[in-house]
Design an enzyme around this catalytic site. Sequence first.
Site, PDB file in Angstrom:
ATOM      1  N   LYS A  50       0.804  -1.221   0.000  1.00  0.00           N
ATOM      2  CA  LYS A  50       0.000   0.000   0.000  1.00  0.00           C
ATOM      3  C   LYS A  50       0.840   1.276   0.000  1.00  0.00           C
ATOM      4  O   LYS A  50       0.368   2.336  -0.433  1.00  0.00           O
ATOM      5  CB  LYS A  50      -0.935  -0.003   1.203  1.00  0.00           C
ATOM      6  CG  LYS A  50      -2.093  -0.988   1.117  1.00  0.00           C
ATOM      7  CD  LYS A  50      -3.143  -0.516   0.129  1.00  0.00           C
ATOM      8  CE  LYS A  50      -4.417  -1.345   0.221  1.00  0.00           C
ATOM      9  NZ  LYS A  50      -5.460  -0.841  -0.697  1.00  0.00           N
ATOM     10  N   SER A 305       1.301  -9.723  -0.598  1.00  0.00           N
ATOM     11  CA  SER A 305       0.981  -8.294  -0.560  1.00  0.00           C
ATOM     12  C   SER A 305       1.195  -7.633   0.787  1.00  0.00           C
ATOM     13  O   SER A 305       1.279  -6.399   0.863  1.00  0.00           O
ATOM     14  CB  SER A 305      -0.465  -8.073  -1.022  1.00  0.00           C
ATOM     15  OG  SER A 305      -1.374  -8.813  -0.232  1.00  0.00           O
TER      16      SER A 305
END
Length: 327
Positions: A50, A305
């Site tokens: 992110k 991720s």
Amino acid sequence: MPSLVSLEEIRAAAGRLSGVAIRTPLLPFPGVRPRLLIKPESLQPTGSFKLRGAYAAISALPPPVRERGVVAHSSGNHAQAVAYAAALLGVPATVVVPDSAPEIKVAPARRLGARIVTTEPTLAARVAATEELVERHGYSLIPPFDDRAVIAGQGTIGLEIAAGCPQADLVVVPVSGGGLISGVAAAIRALCAGVKVIGVEPELAADARDSFRHGQRVAWTARDTQRTIADALRVEQIGALPLQHILSQVSDIVTVTEDEIRETVRRLAVEAHLIAEPGGAVAVAACLLRERDLPAAGTRVAVLSGGNIAPELLAEILAGAGEREPG
């Protein structure tokens, strides 16, 4: 209808991210055939991919706009990333998080100086709270996934995969709101036309799979998506721009079970020496445990991720005593 995010936009984001985001390596998962390479975004300073989208979006704002501050809503990782990026750029930040967000993701945002606002654990509640803050204070919204600059930032992962493993046959990516897979697919399809991109999400939060199958956005209820252990993937509906990317650039979206997610978190830690949060592990889970659902491939790349997992949850999973499959 807005155009898809371009390779030029992704390359521009990569320029702004230079020296901020880590160029994460491609690490082989030992003893697995066909070859599986892990892209560990858990190694980023904020523990997830992110950071790329948050910094790319905030850094693209004109200085006078930045000075008014930014606001974001998030299940946790985007909140931390926005707080980190804003701190680097000297920008005031407010983040809206569900009251169910793990403290391991919220506490770092607070330590970085972001103001924390909590809401009910629904996407609608998060969006409403964010819109009110924008209206009241004039903040710039940094969306978690449905935004060109954010998608371009996430697309820098695709640039790195294309440069580091141009011979890959398959790139497998977790899906929540769709920003990550959109950026990765845009870069991969532009640079490696023959490579297939596959999305993965939990069976208990499969709104993206349903949207892909129906060709339009399909929403799940918050009550349904809250059942999955993968808190980062509990978004009830993918974004509008991500859906355009998925329908034109993604080959399929598959799902994994809760037990498969837990098993993969354990195997990543024990066999590959990588810490993954449940949502971060789903692409690897599909490669390890759902090979039958994926296209045949000689070399596969799976994006890990994020790695922001509570120590006590990791300990339970490693001991084999985590939550069992919800009924």
